[in-house]
Structure formats: structure tokens, C-alpha cells
Motif scaffolding. Sequence first.
Motif, PDB file in Angstrom:
ATOM      1  N   ASN A  40      -0.042   2.335   4.772  1.00  0.00           N
ATOM      2  CA  ASN A  40      -1.127   3.189   4.271  1.00  0.00           C
ATOM      3  C   ASN A  40      -1.604   2.823   2.869  1.00  0.00           C
ATOM      4  N   HIS A  41      -0.907   1.910   2.214  1.00  0.00           N
ATOM      5  CA  HIS A  41      -1.233   1.512   0.826  1.00  0.00           C
ATOM      6  C   HIS A  41      -1.272   2.731  -0.094  1.00  0.00           C
ATOM      7  N   THR A  42      -0.351   3.639   0.078  1.00  0.00           N
ATOM      8  CA  THR A  42      -0.261   4.827  -0.781  1.00  0.00           C
ATOM      9  C   THR A  42       1.194   5.027  -1.173  1.00  0.00           C
ATOM     10  N   TYR A  43       1.560   4.414  -2.289  1.00  0.00           N
ATOM     11  CA  TYR A  43       2.932   4.531  -2.759  1.00  0.00           C
ATOM     12  C   TYR A  43       2.965   4.384  -4.271  1.00  0.00           C
ATOM     13  N   GLN A  44       4.120   4.747  -4.795  1.00  0.00           N
ATOM     14  CA  GLN A  44       4.344   4.675  -6.231  1.00  0.00           C
ATOM     15  C   GLN A  44       5.680   3.985  -6.476  1.00  0.00           C
ATOM     16  N   PHE A  45       5.672   3.034  -7.384  1.00  0.00           N
ATOM     17  CA  PHE A  45       6.881   2.332  -7.790  1.00  0.00           C
ATOM     18  C   PHE A  45       7.367   2.995  -9.077  1.00  0.00           C
ATOM     19  N   LYS A  46       8.601   3.493  -9.065  1.00  0.00           N
ATOM     20  CA  LYS A  46       9.199   4.108 -10.249  1.00  0.00           C
ATOM     21  C   LYS A  46      10.262   3.167 -10.805  1.00  0.00           C
ATOM     22  N   THR A  47      10.098   2.807 -12.053  1.00  0.00           N
ATOM     23  CA  THR A  47      10.956   1.829 -12.699  1.00  0.00           C
ATOM     24  C   THR A  47      12.307   2.410 -13.091  1.00  0.00           C
ATOM     25  N   THR A  48      13.381   1.662 -12.799  1.00  0.00           N
ATOM     26  CA  THR A  48      14.718   2.036 -13.261  1.00  0.00           C
ATOM     27  C   THR A  48      15.277   1.001 -14.239  1.00  0.00           C
ATOM     28  N   TYR A  49      14.866  -0.271 -14.090  1.00  0.00           N
ATOM     29  CA  TYR A  49      15.306  -1.340 -14.981  1.00  0.00           C
ATOM     30  C   TYR A  49      14.134  -2.260 -15.312  1.00  0.00           C
ATOM     31  N   VAL A  50      14.166  -2.820 -16.521  1.00  0.00           N
ATOM     32  CA  VAL A  50      13.176  -3.796 -16.968  1.00  0.00           C
ATOM     33  C   VAL A  50      13.922  -5.071 -17.343  1.00  0.00           C
ATOM     34  N   PHE A  67       4.044   2.470 -11.283  1.00  0.00           N
ATOM     35  CA  PHE A  67       2.966   1.612 -10.808  1.00  0.00           C
ATOM     36  C   PHE A  67       2.492   2.238  -9.505  1.00  0.00           C
ATOM     37  N   LYS A  68       1.269   2.772  -9.505  1.00  0.00           N
ATOM     38  CA  LYS A  68       0.744   3.469  -8.326  1.00  0.00           C
ATOM     39  C   LYS A  68      -0.246   2.581  -7.582  1.00  0.00           C
ATOM     40  N   VAL A  69      -0.120   2.588  -6.263  1.00  0.00           N
ATOM     41  CA  VAL A  69      -0.998   1.805  -5.399  1.00  0.00           C
ATOM     42  C   VAL A  69      -1.658   2.740  -4.409  1.00  0.00           C
ATOM     43  N   GLU A  70      -2.979   2.677  -4.382  1.00  0.00           N
ATOM     44  CA  GLU A  70      -3.770   3.360  -3.361  1.00  0.00           C
ATOM     45  C   GLU A  70      -4.726   2.324  -2.795  1.00  0.00           C
ATOM     46  N   LYS A  71      -5.377   2.648  -1.698  1.00  0.00           N
ATOM     47  CA  LYS A  71      -6.240   1.673  -1.040  1.00  0.00           C
ATOM     48  C   LYS A  71      -7.283   1.072  -1.976  1.00  0.00           C
ATOM     49  N   ASP A  72      -7.811   1.866  -2.894  1.00  0.00           N
ATOM     50  CA  ASP A  72      -8.871   1.368  -3.771  1.00  0.00           C
ATOM     51  C   ASP A  72      -8.577   1.577  -5.258  1.00  0.00           C
ATOM     52  N   LEU A  73      -7.294   1.739  -5.611  1.00  0.00           N
ATOM     53  CA  LEU A  73      -6.952   1.996  -7.002  1.00  0.00           C
ATOM     54  C   LEU A  73      -5.520   1.558  -7.317  1.00  0.00           C
ATOM     55  N   ILE A 152       7.116 -10.459 -16.792  1.00  0.00           N
ATOM     56  CA  ILE A 152       8.144  -9.425 -16.881  1.00  0.00           C
ATOM     57  C   ILE A 152       8.453  -8.913 -15.474  1.00  0.00           C
ATOM     58  N   SER A 153       9.711  -8.504 -15.270  1.00  0.00           N
ATOM     59  CA  SER A 153      10.158  -7.995 -13.975  1.00  0.00           C
ATOM     60  C   SER A 153      10.684  -6.583 -14.129  1.00  0.00           C
ATOM     61  N   TYR A 154      10.505  -5.813 -13.073  1.00  0.00           N
ATOM     62  CA  TYR A 154      10.979  -4.429 -13.039  1.00  0.00           C
ATOM     63  C   TYR A 154      11.732  -4.216 -11.729  1.00  0.00           C
ATOM     64  N   GLN A 155      12.765  -3.400 -11.778  1.00  0.00           N
ATOM     65  CA  GLN A 155      13.454  -2.973 -10.570  1.00  0.00           C
ATOM     66  C   GLN A 155      13.274  -1.466 -10.473  1.00  0.00           C
ATOM     67  N   GLY A 156      13.151  -0.975  -9.242  1.00  0.00           N
ATOM     68  CA  GLY A 156      12.969   0.460  -9.073  1.00  0.00           C
ATOM     69  C   GLY A 156      12.917   0.849  -7.617  1.00  0.00           C
ATOM     70  N   ASN A 157      12.269   1.994  -7.367  1.00  0.00           N
ATOM     71  CA  ASN A 157      12.197   2.575  -6.034  1.00  0.00           C
ATOM     72  C   ASN A 157      10.769   2.969  -5.699  1.00  0.00           C
ATOM     73  N   LEU A 158      10.446   2.906  -4.403  1.00  0.00           N
ATOM     74  CA  LEU A 158       9.146   3.362  -3.938  1.00  0.00           C
ATOM     75  C   LEU A 158       9.227   4.803  -3.489  1.00  0.00           C
ATOM     76  N   THR A 159       8.203   5.560  -3.809  1.00  0.00           N
ATOM     77  CA  THR A 159       8.056   6.917  -3.298  1.00  0.00           C
ATOM     78  C   THR A 159       6.645   7.050  -2.739  1.00  0.00           C
ATOM     79  N   ALA A 160       6.469   7.962  -1.818  1.00  0.00           N
ATOM     80  CA  ALA A 160       5.177   8.128  -1.160  1.00  0.00           C
ATOM     81  C   ALA A 160       4.199   8.881  -2.046  1.00  0.00           C
ATOM     82  N   LEU A 161       2.954   8.497  -1.937  1.00  0.00           N
ATOM     83  CA  LEU A 161       1.838   9.238  -2.544  1.00  0.00           C
ATOM     84  C   LEU A 161       1.052   9.851  -1.402  1.00  0.00           C
TER      85      LEU A 161
END
Length: 165
Positions: A40-50, A67-73, A152-161
Motif C-alpha cells: 500500500n506504500h503507507t508506512y513509517q520507519f522509526k529509527t532506533t540506531y544511527v 521516515f514516512k512513506v505514502e503513495k505521493d509523499l 548515513i544508515s539507520y536501523q529501526g522498525n516499520l509501522t503502518a500508516l
Amino acid sequence: MRPKLFFGILLLLSLPFSNYAQDNVSDTSDLSPVAKMLLNHTYQFKTTYVQPLSGRQRNVTGDNYTFKVEKDLLVADLPYFGKATSAPIGTSDVGMKFTSKDFTYESKTLTKSREQITIKPKDVSDVQQIYLIVYPDGTADLNITSNSRQAISYQGNLTALKPAK
């Protein structure tokens, strides 16, 4: 010669229908929550490590860096540690912060059910590419390459938007 022409025309006529079938998946009941977010291209990446290109890995606390991803944003609000060849004028905030409404989005499946997403913003001059590797359990690695800063690299988790209406 004629059979090749016939099959060539048949192939050309079938292409729009094959894309339509892939883009309009109606039965998503057997997909995992992570797969649904990516589809669906609707998710959010939440950073835990940089992990800066040079320097040590740093733990990130709180839900502020995303880092938020939507279809057009795309909306990035991430910390940045590293070397820059130029600095933004008129601001003391040196984070990796940007918004994009014009970008390419490509996704492909890697081994072990990992998904690789490549995003190229067209309206953000400082960001070249964004790579997101998503694992089946929802953890992810985010890498950003820039024109004026070290990668730069980030590690984290995806959550739904929730999809925008």
C-alpha cells in the motif's frame, strides 16, 4: 515469420492486463502486515540506531525520528552525524529533514523474503537515493546517500500508516 508476428502482437496486447493484475491485488488476506504496508506504500520507519559512515553507532530514543512513506509523499525527520561538504544556510538544524512529492519508488524481493526499496526524490536537491531493506518481522535498514553529506544508515522498525483519504 507469421507465427512470430502473431505472438509478438499477442504479447503486446497482454502487457497492459498483466500490469493491471499486479497493481490491483484485491485479496490481501494471506499477506503479512509488513507485506500489506509495503504493497500500500503507507508506512513509517522509526529509527532506533544511527550508523554514520565515520564514527560509532548511536542509540536513538523516543519516536521523534521517522521516515514516512505514502503513495505521493515522503517526509524525513532523521538525525544526522557525519561530514558535510556544504552546510544549510540560515538554520542550526543539521538533521536529515526533507519532504518530497516527486520521486521514483522501486521494490524488489531479495533472498530470505527481504524486500529492497529504492527511492529517488526528484524535488530534493541534497538527496540522491534512499535504500530501505525490510525484513519479514518488520525491522528495516535505511540508507541515505546525499550530494553534500556523507552517506548515513539507520536501523529501526516499520509501522503502518493509515492511507490518506
